[in-house]
Scaffold this active site. Structure first.
Site, short mmCIF file in Angstrom:
data_model
loop_
_atom_site.label_atom_id
_atom_site.label_comp_id
_atom_site.label_asym_id
_atom_site.label_seq_id
_atom_site.Cartn_x
_atom_site.Cartn_y
_atom_site.Cartn_z
N LYS A 258 -2.37 -7.95 8.09
CA LYS A 258 -1.82 -6.80 8.83
C LYS A 258 -2.38 -6.59 10.25
O LYS A 258 -1.84 -7.12 11.21
CB LYS A 258 -1.97 -5.53 7.98
N PHE B 296 -2.68 -3.49 -5.18
CA PHE B 296 -1.53 -4.17 -4.58
C PHE B 296 -2.05 -5.40 -3.84
O PHE B 296 -2.88 -5.28 -2.95
CB PHE B 296 -0.77 -3.26 -3.61
N ASP C 68 -9.91 -7.92 -0.96
CA ASP C 68 -8.62 -7.90 -0.27
C ASP C 68 -8.67 -6.83 0.82
O ASP C 68 -8.59 -5.64 0.56
CB ASP C 68 -7.50 -7.61 -1.28
#
Ligand SMILES: *Cc1c(COP(=O)(O)O)cnc(C)c1O
Length: 393
Positions: free
Chosen positions: A250, A135, A221
């Site tokens: 995040k 993702f 990532d």
């Protein structure tokens, strides 16, 4: 109109929401509109690193808000520079670009990889190898990078130039690297949305060697795994590798929107003025908050994150209905006999807020969660898992 009615009439229907309206909180304790308290086991999807309304972080942000809240990138501002310095000092990476989200950080990494490959090998070397079940975000390019068909349908045609290898199967990456003219390989050390799947050291180190040999950029990532979540500052630090590009977001902002791309030696000068930008990127208030977060992710604090993760594993291992536990630090996935969705819903009724990832229960609590509330949450969760396993089995 109640908040729920307001949402159903006016807020775009893009999320399946639990029937909980949160109004306030302190640390890992969150309160809903009916005055019920919950132990937070999701931290706003790994965002609220030090929980809700953390005083030190809120003070740092608020002091900056009262001095200078935004400048644009036409001028210099100190918190942005200091945050870039802190990120480079802590990682050994060389330069940083700031965006507002994980997807945007990945967009920038993708653009950097394309430009680097075009300059060093030629314009047709644009393919990026990503992994199945990955993702990387919701924009059209990061959606294309995401190796899951469920996110793709209805939005075709996607951005070209992505091919998908099997996670933890080096031969699959090698064969794609031979079939295509490639610029980079992009991987999450632990696939978060994909179900908390940890990449093996053999695979990750094999990919890094391949990248070195073929001059492919290694993009890691760390949007979800970064900023202390796994017990190291960045999850790649559990492996013997040096990435060319690290993206994160995040948890870096502690609750405010930020994304960052960390550039290594090869890529630090690839982007030039005009190549990329963001109006809000490097916002001083957000950066002041992120600086505070980063300064508190000390080695001792990270050791404690690791210990908490181990304690959770230990407590859940013997529980009836638990099939497996994956993850690192305070990023954990629990595969259960009972249905994960039903378990999460019942857990919410019992006063904890866990997440789901694919068919697993996913735990991403604030990193500073107290031992007391962590143990309490795990005993509630254990009881729910056990209950749901016997009613399904
Ligand atoms: C959440 C996530 C993204 C997307 O981040 P946004 O801030 O929602 O754009 C990208 N990659 C990974 C690994 C993520 O977990």
């Amino acid at each position: 109109m109640t908040t729920k009615e307001c949402f159903s009439q006016y807020v775009a229907n893009t999320y399946a929401r639990f029937p909980v309206e949160l109004v306030s909180g302190k640390g890992e304790l969150l309160r809903d509109a009916d005055g019920r308290d919950y132990i937070d086991m999701g931290a706003g999807i790994a965002v609220n690193t030090f929980g809700m309304a953390d005083k030190e972080w809120a003070d740092a942000v608020s002091a900056q808000l009262h001095a200078l809240q935004h400048t644009s990138n036409l001028y210099y501002n100190e918190p942005c520079g200091r945050l870039a310095e802190a990120l480079c000092t802590r990682t050994g990476m060389k330069k940083v670009f700031f965006s507002n989200s994980g997807a945007e950080a990945n967009e920038c990494a993708i653009k950097t990889a394309r430009k680097y490959a075009a300059k060093t090998k030629g314009g047709d070397y644009y393919t990026i190898i990503t992994l199945k079940n990955s993702f990387h975000g919701r924009t059209l390019a990061t959606l294309a990078a995401t190796g899951q068909d469920t996110f793709h349908h209805d939005f075709l045609p996607l951005t070209q130039g992505f091919v998908y290898a099997e996670a933890n199967d080096l031969s699959s990456v090698v064969s794609l690297a031979r079939q295509h003219k490639c610029a980079a390989v992009m991987i999450e050390m632990i696939q978060g949305e994909g179900g908390v799947n940890v990449l093996t050291p053999e695979f990750v180190e094999g990919v890094a060697r391949l990248c070195e040999e073929e001059d492919l950029l290694l993009i890691v990532d760390e949007v979800q795994t970064g900023n202390g979540r796994t017990g190291k500052l960045y999850a790649y630090m559990h492996y013997d590798i040096t990435p060319d590009l690290v993206t994160t977001a995040k948890g870096l902002g502690g609750g405010l929107p930020i994304g960052a791309v960390l550039f290594g030696e090869k890529t630090k000068d690839t982007l030039k003025p005009g190549d990329h930008g963001s109006t809000f990127g490097g916002n001083p208030a957000v950066c002041a908050g992120a600086l505070n977060i980063l300064s508190r992710l000390t080695p001792d604090f990270l050791d404690e994150v690791e210990k908490k993760g181990e304690a959770v594993r230990k407590a859940l291992q013997g529980v009836k209905g638990v099939r497996s536990i994956t993850g690192m630090g305070l990023m954990l996935g629990i595969e259960t006999d009972g249905d994960a969705g039903e378990i999460v819903s019942l857990a919410i009724e019992r006063g904890i807020l866990p997440l789901k990832a694919k068919n697993k229960i996913r735990l991403l609590p604030p990193l500073n969660i107290s031992w007391e509330n962590l143990n309490k949450a795990i005993s509630i969760l254990s009881a729910v898992i056990e209950e749901k396993s016997s009613c399904n089995g």
